[in-house]
Design a protein around this motif. Structure first.
Motif, PDB file in Angstrom:
ATOM      1  N   ASP A   3      42.979  71.398  41.982  1.00 20.78           N
ATOM      2  CA  ASP A   3      43.137  70.379  40.925  1.00 20.78           C
ATOM      3  C   ASP A   3      43.710  69.075  41.450  1.00 20.78           C
ATOM      4  O   ASP A   3      43.396  68.003  40.933  1.00 20.78           O
ATOM      5  N   PHE A   4      44.568  69.152  42.467  1.00 22.81           N
ATOM      6  CA  PHE A   4      45.185  67.930  42.982  1.00 22.81           C
ATOM      7  C   PHE A   4      44.168  67.049  43.706  1.00 22.81           C
ATOM      8  O   PHE A   4      44.292  65.826  43.714  1.00 22.81           O
ATOM      9  N   GLU A   5      43.163  67.657  44.313  1.00 22.31           N
ATOM     10  CA  GLU A   5      42.137  66.875  44.991  1.00 22.31           C
ATOM     11  C   GLU A   5      41.180  66.224  44.006  1.00 22.31           C
ATOM     12  O   GLU A   5      40.607  65.174  44.294  1.00 22.31           O
ATOM     13  N   LYS A   6      41.022  66.822  42.844  1.00 25.70           N
ATOM     14  CA  LYS A   6      40.124  66.256  41.842  1.00 25.70           C
ATOM     15  C   LYS A   6      40.753  65.061  41.123  1.00 25.70           C
ATOM     16  O   LYS A   6      40.068  64.100  40.786  1.00 25.70           O
ATOM     17  N   ASP A   7      42.063  65.137  40.864  1.00 23.26           N
ATOM     18  CA  ASP A   7      42.749  64.098  40.074  1.00 23.26           C
ATOM     19  C   ASP A   7      43.866  63.489  40.922  1.00 23.26           C
ATOM     20  O   ASP A   7      45.027  63.834  40.777  1.00 23.26           O
ATOM     21  N   VAL A   8      43.495  62.590  41.823  1.00 22.52           N
ATOM     22  CA  VAL A   8      44.498  61.973  42.697  1.00 22.52           C
ATOM     23  C   VAL A   8      45.169  60.819  41.960  1.00 22.52           C
ATOM     24  O   VAL A   8      44.574  60.182  41.090  1.00 22.52           O
ATOM     25  N   GLN A   9      46.437  60.546  42.327  1.00 21.38           N
ATOM     26  CA  GLN A   9      47.172  59.473  41.658  1.00 21.38           C
ATOM     27  C   GLN A   9      46.764  58.110  42.184  1.00 21.38           C
ATOM     28  O   GLN A   9      46.693  57.143  41.446  1.00 21.38           O
ATOM     29  N   SER A  10      46.525  58.017  43.494  1.00 17.83           N
ATOM     30  CA  SER A  10      46.197  56.731  44.095  1.00 17.83           C
ATOM     31  C   SER A  10      44.960  56.884  44.972  1.00 17.83           C
ATOM     32  O   SER A  10      44.906  57.775  45.817  1.00 17.83           O
ATOM     33  N   LYS A  11      43.991  56.006  44.772  1.00 17.92           N
ATOM     34  CA  LYS A  11      42.765  56.065  45.569  1.00 17.92           C
ATOM     35  C   LYS A  11      42.767  55.011  46.679  1.00 17.92           C
ATOM     36  O   LYS A  11      41.745  54.754  47.293  1.00 17.92           O
ATOM     37  N   ARG A  12      43.933  54.386  46.925  1.00 12.97           N
ATOM     38  CA  ARG A  12      44.015  53.372  47.967  1.00 12.97           C
ATOM     39  C   ARG A  12      43.909  53.998  49.347  1.00 12.97           C
ATOM     40  O   ARG A  12      44.192  55.172  49.551  1.00 12.97           O
ATOM     41  N   ASN A  13      43.549  53.175  50.313  1.00  5.95           N
ATOM     42  CA  ASN A  13      43.424  53.631  51.689  1.00  5.95           C
ATOM     43  C   ASN A  13      44.822  53.795  52.289  1.00  5.95           C
ATOM     44  O   ASN A  13      45.663  52.891  52.175  1.00  5.95           O
ATOM     45  N   ASP A  14      45.073  54.929  52.941  1.00  8.16           N
ATOM     46  CA  ASP A  14      46.384  55.182  53.533  1.00  8.16           C
ATOM     47  C   ASP A  14      46.660  54.260  54.717  1.00  8.16           C
ATOM     48  O   ASP A  14      47.820  53.985  55.027  1.00  8.16           O
TER      49      ASP A  14
END
Length: 45
Positions: A3-14
């Motif tokens: 579930d954590f991979e499906k709904d990430v909090q931030s989609k910014r590049n690390d």
């Protein structure tokens, strides 16, 4: 995929976040170094 991979909090590049962190920390320590050099320079006058 969990579930954590499906709904990430931030989609910014690390890489951007790590680069900003590096630049900020480098700037802080460079500023401390310049202040110390100036104190040493004016202290020997």
């Amino acid at each position: 995929m969990n579930d954590f991979e499906k709904d990430v909090q931030s989609k910014r590049n690390d890489a951007v976040d790590s680069a900003v962190g590096f630049v900020v920390s480098f700037g802080f320590f460079a500023t401390m170094f310049v202040i110390a050099v100036l104190i040493q320079f004016f202290g020997t006058m």
